[in-house]
Design a protein around this motif. Sequence first.
Motif, PDB file in Angstrom:
ATOM      1  N   CYS A  13      -7.861   6.134  -0.117  1.00 39.07           N
ATOM      2  CA  CYS A  13      -6.905   6.067   1.304  1.00 39.07           C
ATOM      3  C   CYS A  13      -6.979   7.100   1.995  1.00 39.07           C
ATOM      4  O   CYS A  13      -7.188   8.436   1.647  1.00 39.07           O
ATOM      5  CB  CYS A  13      -5.525   5.901   0.763  1.00 39.07           C
ATOM      6  SG  CYS A  13      -4.206   5.743   1.909  1.00 39.07           S
ATOM      7  N   CYS A  16      -3.252   9.168   2.009  1.00 38.58           N
ATOM      8  CA  CYS A  16      -2.782   9.990   0.992  1.00 38.58           C
ATOM      9  C   CYS A  16      -3.966  10.322  -0.030  1.00 38.58           C
ATOM     10  O   CYS A  16      -3.791  11.202  -1.037  1.00 38.58           O
ATOM     11  CB  CYS A  16      -1.928   9.190   0.096  1.00 38.58           C
ATOM     12  SG  CYS A  16      -2.645   7.521  -0.695  1.00 38.58           S
ATOM     13  N   HIS A  51      -3.980   2.393   1.863  1.00 41.69           N
ATOM     14  CA  HIS A  51      -2.863   1.547   1.423  1.00 41.69           C
ATOM     15  C   HIS A  51      -2.214   0.631   2.735  1.00 41.69           C
ATOM     16  O   HIS A  51      -1.946   1.553   3.848  1.00 41.69           O
ATOM     17  CB  HIS A  51      -1.811   2.051   0.687  1.00 41.69           C
ATOM     18  CG  HIS A  51      -2.399   2.770  -0.605  1.00 41.69           C
ATOM     19  ND1 HIS A  51      -2.900   4.173  -0.641  1.00 41.69           N
ATOM     20  CD2 HIS A  51      -2.850   2.290  -1.598  1.00 41.69           C
ATOM     21  CE1 HIS A  51      -3.328   4.334  -1.962  1.00 41.69           C
ATOM     22  NE2 HIS A  51      -3.277   3.367  -2.578  1.00 41.69           N
ATOM     23  N   CYS A  54       0.748   3.056   3.348  1.00 41.80           N
ATOM     24  CA  CYS A  54       0.560   4.270   3.986  1.00 41.80           C
ATOM     25  C   CYS A  54       0.241   4.348   5.496  1.00 41.80           C
ATOM     26  O   CYS A  54       0.914   4.917   6.433  1.00 41.80           O
ATOM     27  CB  CYS A  54      -0.593   5.038   3.498  1.00 41.80           C
ATOM     28  SG  CYS A  54      -0.384   5.563   1.634  1.00 41.80           S
TER      29      CYS A  54
END
Length: 82
Positions: A13, A16, A51, A54
Amino acid sequence: MDGDLTNKSHYKCCFCNTIIQSSYSDPCAIDILINFDKSKKEQYNQVFYCHMNCFKRELSNEMQSYFYLESLVESKMSLDEE
Ligand SMILES: [Zn+2]
């Protein structure tokens, strides 16, 4: 940058920095196109992975109200269950 970014077995990701487990909505790909208002030959794109949650979290409050992909996936899932 390591090679993990494009390794299909474990996407990371871009928000994150953790490995994205496959789920009903993940992994997501963000295809960013720079110079969008210019001619095609001045445009370049790059793909990042994230994600869904996210990506949504990083949107402004106003833009979050325009994010509809999650509801599309959820409605498809409920149709599949019938
Ligand atoms: Zn993430």
